[in-house]
Design a protein around this motif. Structure first.
Motif, mmCIF file in Angstrom:
data_model
loop_
_atom_site.group_PDB
_atom_site.id
_atom_site.type_symbol
_atom_site.label_atom_id
_atom_site.label_comp_id
_atom_site.label_asym_id
_atom_site.label_seq_id
_atom_site.Cartn_x
_atom_site.Cartn_y
_atom_site.Cartn_z
ATOM 1 N N ASP A 54 0.839 -1.206 0.000
ATOM 2 C CA ASP A 54 0.000 0.000 0.000
ATOM 3 C C ASP A 54 0.873 1.256 0.000
ATOM 4 O OD1 ASP A 54 -2.252 -1.558 0.032
ATOM 5 O OD2 ASP A 54 -2.654 -1.320 2.186
ATOM 6 N N LEU A 55 1.915 1.248 0.827
ATOM 7 C CA LEU A 55 2.818 2.406 0.891
ATOM 8 C C LEU A 55 3.502 2.648 -0.450
ATOM 9 C CD1 LEU A 55 4.462 1.817 4.392
ATOM 10 C CD2 LEU A 55 3.069 3.790 3.734
ATOM 11 N N GLU A 56 3.814 1.535 -1.148
ATOM 12 C CA GLU A 56 4.427 1.669 -2.476
ATOM 13 C C GLU A 56 3.424 2.263 -3.458
ATOM 14 O OE1 GLU A 56 7.020 -0.950 -5.697
ATOM 15 O OE2 GLU A 56 6.037 -1.951 -4.000
ATOM 16 N N GLU A 57 2.187 1.791 -3.384
ATOM 17 C CA GLU A 57 1.139 2.307 -4.282
ATOM 18 C C GLU A 57 0.892 3.796 -4.031
ATOM 19 O OE1 GLU A 57 -3.524 1.353 -5.394
ATOM 20 O OE2 GLU A 57 -2.326 -0.164 -4.347
ATOM 21 N N LEU A 58 1.013 4.203 -2.757
ATOM 22 C CA LEU A 58 0.813 5.609 -2.393
ATOM 23 C C LEU A 58 2.037 6.473 -2.718
ATOM 24 C CD1 LEU A 58 -0.935 5.049 1.055
ATOM 25 C CD2 LEU A 58 -1.990 6.123 -0.948
ATOM 26 N N GLY A 59 3.145 5.817 -3.108
ATOM 27 C CA GLY A 59 4.315 6.567 -3.556
ATOM 28 C C GLY A 59 5.329 6.909 -2.495
ATOM 29 N N TYR A 60 5.214 6.285 -1.296
ATOM 30 C CA TYR A 60 6.133 6.614 -0.209
ATOM 31 C C TYR A 60 7.404 5.757 -0.213
ATOM 32 C CZ TYR A 60 2.424 9.463 1.747
ATOM 33 O OH TYR A 60 1.474 10.431 1.932
ATOM 34 N N ILE A 61 7.310 4.563 -0.788
ATOM 35 C CA ILE A 61 8.482 3.707 -0.913
ATOM 36 C C ILE A 61 8.513 3.136 -2.322
ATOM 37 C CG2 ILE A 61 8.705 3.092 1.536
ATOM 38 C CD1 ILE A 61 7.171 0.539 1.015
ATOM 39 N N VAL A 62 9.699 2.723 -2.760
ATOM 40 C CA VAL A 62 9.841 2.144 -4.107
ATOM 41 C C VAL A 62 10.681 0.881 -4.006
ATOM 42 C CG1 VAL A 62 9.592 4.332 -5.345
ATOM 43 C CG2 VAL A 62 11.846 3.612 -4.565
ATOM 44 N N GLN A 63 10.531 0.011 -5.000
ATOM 45 C CA GLN A 63 11.267 -1.251 -5.027
ATOM 46 C C GLN A 63 12.321 -1.199 -6.124
ATOM 47 O OE1 GLN A 63 8.869 -4.696 -5.876
ATOM 48 N NE2 GLN A 63 10.380 -6.100 -5.016
ATOM 49 N N PRO A 64 13.606 -1.217 -5.730
ATOM 50 C CA PRO A 64 14.658 -1.267 -6.760
ATOM 51 C C PRO A 64 14.522 -2.553 -7.565
ATOM 52 C CG PRO A 64 15.575 -0.795 -4.572
ATOM 53 C CD PRO A 64 14.158 -1.217 -4.370
ATOM 54 N N HIS A 65 14.895 -2.486 -8.832
ATOM 55 C CA HIS A 65 14.733 -3.650 -9.715
ATOM 56 C C HIS A 65 15.520 -4.853 -9.235
ATOM 57 C CE1 HIS A 65 12.448 -1.314 -12.507
ATOM 58 N NE2 HIS A 65 13.439 -0.458 -12.706
ATOM 59 N N THR A 66 16.640 -4.605 -8.564
ATOM 60 C CA THR A 66 17.540 -5.710 -8.211
ATOM 61 C C THR A 66 17.287 -6.286 -6.828
ATOM 62 O OG1 THR A 66 19.115 -4.079 -7.404
ATOM 63 C CG2 THR A 66 19.380 -4.813 -9.673
ATOM 64 N N SER A 67 16.198 -5.864 -6.178
ATOM 65 C CA SER A 67 16.004 -6.299 -4.797
ATOM 66 C C SER A 67 14.532 -6.538 -4.492
ATOM 67 C CB SER A 67 16.555 -5.236 -3.844
ATOM 68 O OG SER A 67 16.182 -5.518 -2.509
ATOM 69 N N ALA A 68 14.306 -7.423 -3.513
ATOM 70 C CA ALA A 68 12.932 -7.666 -3.062
ATOM 71 C C ALA A 68 12.525 -6.648 -2.009
ATOM 72 C CB ALA A 68 12.827 -9.071 -2.469
ATOM 73 N N GLY A 69 13.499 -5.917 -1.452
ATOM 74 C CA GLY A 69 13.200 -4.932 -0.418
ATOM 75 C C GLY A 69 12.751 -3.600 -1.004
ATOM 76 N N ARG A 70 12.430 -2.673 -0.106
ATOM 77 C CA ARG A 70 11.968 -1.340 -0.527
ATOM 78 C C ARG A 70 12.908 -0.271 0.025
ATOM 79 N NH1 ARG A 70 8.549 -4.924 -1.602
ATOM 80 N NH2 ARG A 70 6.406 -4.526 -2.308
ATOM 81 N N ILE A 71 12.948 0.869 -0.666
ATOM 82 C CA ILE A 71 13.682 2.035 -0.172
ATOM 83 C C ILE A 71 12.739 3.232 -0.212
ATOM 84 C CG2 ILE A 71 15.884 1.120 -0.999
ATOM 85 C CD1 ILE A 71 15.782 3.174 -3.271
ATOM 86 N N PRO A 72 12.999 4.265 0.580
ATOM 87 C CA PRO A 72 12.099 5.428 0.585
ATOM 88 C C PRO A 72 12.160 6.196 -0.734
ATOM 89 C CG PRO A 72 13.585 5.410 2.495
ATOM 90 C CD PRO A 72 14.096 4.398 1.545
ATOM 91 N N SER A 73 11.030 6.723 -1.149
ATOM 92 C CA SER A 73 10.994 7.651 -2.284
ATOM 93 C C SER A 73 11.219 9.058 -1.729
ATOM 94 C CB SER A 73 9.630 7.594 -2.976
ATOM 95 O OG SER A 73 8.623 8.078 -2.081
ATOM 96 N N ASP A 74 11.351 10.033 -2.626
ATOM 97 C CA ASP A 74 11.471 11.418 -2.159
ATOM 98 C C ASP A 74 10.242 11.812 -1.337
ATOM 99 O OD1 ASP A 74 13.810 11.435 -3.542
ATOM 100 O OD2 ASP A 74 13.313 13.112 -4.855
#
Length: 353
Positions: A54-74
């Motif tokens: 949900d947080l990814e859909e809302l734009g707060y975190i993103v998933q790098p192509h090379t990883s299953a984890g997430r990192i914060p977006s701006d």
């Protein structure tokens, strides 16, 4: 901000906070299992995965192509920083750790501030010398010196007084000087250099008639006086600290960043932007994440600045430049401490004359 963040309930906020704090510490994408160990929510990995989706859909975190984890977006960093600012504002009155001897010269103080910030944060730092914001013309007085010279006394809104000697072809009588003084003050008082436009100059010269050359000389003296006070001296430290962060250590990016700190021209635009953002005179903290910064070479960085105020419109900027995953809490703590001390450094003790 509330409207924009309407999709964030308390649980999502806690998970987002955990993702950001974990990423700030490690620099590695954060997975749901890490979050389940990191928080006291007692949620299953599956539930956390759903919330992170949900947080990814809302734009707060993103998933790098090379990883299953997430990192914060701006946007995620922005949410975190805005909430952090509220917490830190409550702590301002307690931050009195840094004491500077009032007798030290400002240049030495500011160099120490930049160096101390770089050491305390492991990021690149900059401090601008105090400058007079929004300087305007308060008063102009022309007077005879001898048959070949008149003295132009220029008083600015910051109560700075500048004297400029002007050559004349023949001595002016008192009546002519009086008329020129009235003409110049009527047209120019209360204006900044940027507000003196071509129309104003043309009208002044027409009204001055045979003495239009003197008006031109006075305008040149004004431009020199005001621009002198707009020159910004900037002290920097710790520029090579940026090489410690892999995301900023790319050869071209690092070279451009180091060049920015060495040449300092682009830092002037950052300082002016920071000072202009302080429209209400709140002298608060400004945070520029990614493309929000006015300096192109810092688009992959976060920049945090504070405005310090010495009174009478004399202000300067303290800034810290690092990766987006910078330790915002430590950075804000350091800036608040230094700003708090610089604000009062030249205040006279009560009872002093």
């Amino acid at each position: 901000m509330d409207k924009e963040n309407i999709g964030l309930d308390e649980r999502k906020v806690k998970i987002l906070d955990a993702v950001i704090r974990n990423y700030l510490e490690t620099g590695e994408p954060v997975g749901s299992r890490t979050i389940s160990k990191y928080t006291d929510l007692n949620l299953s990995s599956a539930t956390i995965r759903n919330e992170m989706a949900d947080l990814e859909e809302l734009g707060y975190i993103v998933q790098p192509h090379t990883s299953a984890g997430r990192i914060p977006s701006d946007k995620g960093y922005r949410f975190y920083v805005d909430h952090l600012m509220k917490e830190k504002d409550r702590e301002v009155s307690e931050m009195k750790d840094f004491v500077i001897q009032k007798t030290e010269k400002m240049e030495k103080v500011l160099k120490q501030v930049a160096k101390m910030l770089a050491n305390n944060t492991n990021y690149a730092t900059l401090v601008s010398a105090p400058a007079y914001s929004s300087n305007k013309i308060k008063f102009i007085q022309l007077s005879n010196v001898d048959d070949k010279h008149i003295l132009a006394v220029i008083v600015l809104s910051s109560n700075i007084v500048k004297n400029q000697m002007l050559e004349v072809e023949e001595q002016l009588d008192n009546e002519t000087l009086l008329k020129l003084n009235i003409l110049l003050n009527t047209a120019l008082n209360g204006l900044s250099l940027q507000e003196i436009n071509l129309g104003t100059i043309t009208k002044l010269k027409e009204q001055a008639g045979i003495h239009s050359t003197i008006v031109s000389d006075v305008l040149d003296a004004l431009a020199q006086t005001l621009s002198e006070n707009e020159d910004l001296q900037i002290y920097t430290s710790g520029a090579t600290n940026i090489l410690k962060y892999p995301e900023l250590a790319d050869a071209e990016s690092a070279t451009n960043l180091l060049s920015t700190f060495e040449e300092k021209d682009e830092l002037v635009s950052l300082v002016k932007e920071s000072l202009s953002e302080d429209k209400e005179g709140e002298n608060g903290i400004q945070v520029y994440i990614g493309n929000e910064t006015p300096v192109q070479t810092m688009k992959d960085c976060s920049v945090v600045t504070a405005t310090y105020d010495l009174g009478d419109g004399v202000k300067g900027t303290i800034g810290i430049v690092g990766p987006k995953r910078m330790d915002y809490e430590n950075v804000v703590d350091n800036l608040k401490n230094l700003k708090s001390q610089l604000d009062g450094i030249f205040e006279k003790p009560k009872g002093d004359s």
